[in-house]
Design an enzyme around this catalytic site. Structure first.
Site, mmCIF file in Angstrom:
data_model
loop_
_atom_site.group_PDB
_atom_site.id
_atom_site.type_symbol
_atom_site.label_atom_id
_atom_site.label_comp_id
_atom_site.label_asym_id
_atom_site.label_seq_id
_atom_site.Cartn_x
_atom_site.Cartn_y
_atom_site.Cartn_z
ATOM 1 N N ASP A 67 104.527 42.573 -26.170
ATOM 2 C CA ASP A 67 104.386 41.145 -25.869
ATOM 3 C C ASP A 67 105.084 40.767 -24.571
ATOM 4 O OD1 ASP A 67 106.918 41.590 -26.889
ATOM 5 O OD2 ASP A 67 106.705 40.287 -28.611
ATOM 6 N N ASN A 136 112.139 35.202 -39.021
ATOM 7 C CA ASN A 136 111.110 34.550 -39.850
ATOM 8 C C ASN A 136 110.003 35.530 -40.265
ATOM 9 O OD1 ASN A 136 109.735 34.889 -37.465
ATOM 10 N ND2 ASN A 136 109.232 32.736 -37.143
ATOM 11 N N HIS A 138 108.404 37.649 -38.196
ATOM 12 C CA HIS A 138 107.379 37.958 -37.190
ATOM 13 C C HIS A 138 107.537 39.383 -36.669
ATOM 14 C CE1 HIS A 138 110.002 36.132 -33.738
ATOM 15 N NE2 HIS A 138 109.948 37.428 -33.520
ATOM 16 N N GLU A 143 103.672 35.147 -35.181
ATOM 17 C CA GLU A 143 104.442 34.210 -35.979
ATOM 18 C C GLU A 143 103.777 34.003 -37.345
ATOM 19 O OE1 GLU A 143 107.286 33.440 -35.014
ATOM 20 O OE2 GLU A 143 107.394 32.397 -33.091
#
Ligand code: GLP
Length: 247
Positions: A67, A136, A138, A143
């Site tokens: 990414d 979280n 990810h 996400e």
């Protein structure tokens, strides 16, 4: 999936580095998927050491990063291209043209994402993928809500991720709000996946990843379906796992 637990983050990083070195030795033109964040730093430091000690030939290795932030130039010290050069590529004998990081400054981001997927395919697909994990759940910048069929694309970052990653910037307002990320489907196509995690702040996400329901609410949980995936965890990050899942 397999799970191995280590007493310290350094041991976790070294184990990951040794695994990568072993795979590179048996396939010198291996295609690696690489990750950023604080967790891989120890692994990259160890890989640089192991590569030197073992005189590992990295000249034919090809890499694809997961990414990149949108709007940060390659020479911005928080861009993932900068991170990779600083922590790995500038320290090993890999030709820069063999290393790929999505271009977060591309004028046509959609075309860039499609070209990135094509380049991975042309290289023969990813043999070995390194992953970290967000608090979280990810992976890369997929996400919560990311689907199993998602591919390389532009995404909005959640406020939790922006807050988490603000520690690398002067101020939270400087954290880009969008990123380009390989998708869940792109990641799942790797032949082998190694996820590393350390710290108590990752324990909840790790437990959901390994033992929770498979759901796009926790994107990392899709890894349960991968046939060749190992989690290398520092003790604290593994603290919420049931004893039964440990190797
Ligand atoms: C970022 C990256 C992820 C990484 C995550 C956790 O959001 N896009 O690839 O796994 O951070 O990073 P850290 O290792 O710093 O906790």
């Amino acid at each position: 999936m397999k799970v191995r637990v280590f007493d310290t983050s350094d041991e976790m990083g070294l184990a990951a580095a040794k695994l990568f070195a072993e795979r590179i030795r048996s396939k010198p033109d291996i295609v690696l998927g690489l990750a950023t964040g604080s967790t891989p730093v120890r692994m990259y430091d160890a890989l640089v050491r192991v590569a030197k000690e073992d005189e590992l030939d990295l000249s034919r290795v090809v890499t694809f990063n997961l990414d990149e932030y949108i709007g940060l130039r390659a020479d911005h010290d928080q861009s993932y291209r900068y991170f990779m050069n600083e922590h790995l590529f500038d320290k090993i004998s890999i030709p820069k043209e063999n290393t790929h990081v999505p271009d977060g400054m591309a004028s046509d981001l959609e075309a860039m994402c499609a070209a990135y997927e094509e380049a991975i395919e042309e290289a023969g697909g990813i043999d070995l993928q390194l992953l970290g994990i967000g608090g979280n759940g990810h992976i890369a910048f997929n996400e919560p809500g990311s689907g199993a069929d998602s591919r390389t694309r532009v995404v909005d970052l959640t406020s939790e991720t922006i807050r988490d990653n603000s520690r690398f910037f002067q101020d939270e307002s400087e954290v880009p709000r969008q990123a380009v990320t390989m998708g869940i489907a792109s990641i799942m196509e790797a032949q082998e996946i190694v996820l590393i995690a350390d710290g108590a702040h990752k324990a909840d996400a790790v437990a959901k990843a390994v033992e929770g329901d498979i759901s796009s609410a926790v994107p990392v949980s899709f890894l349960q379906k991968h046939p060749n995936c190992i989690f290398l965890l520092e003790r604290e990050a593994a603290s919420r796992l049931s004893p039964g899942v440990l190797e």
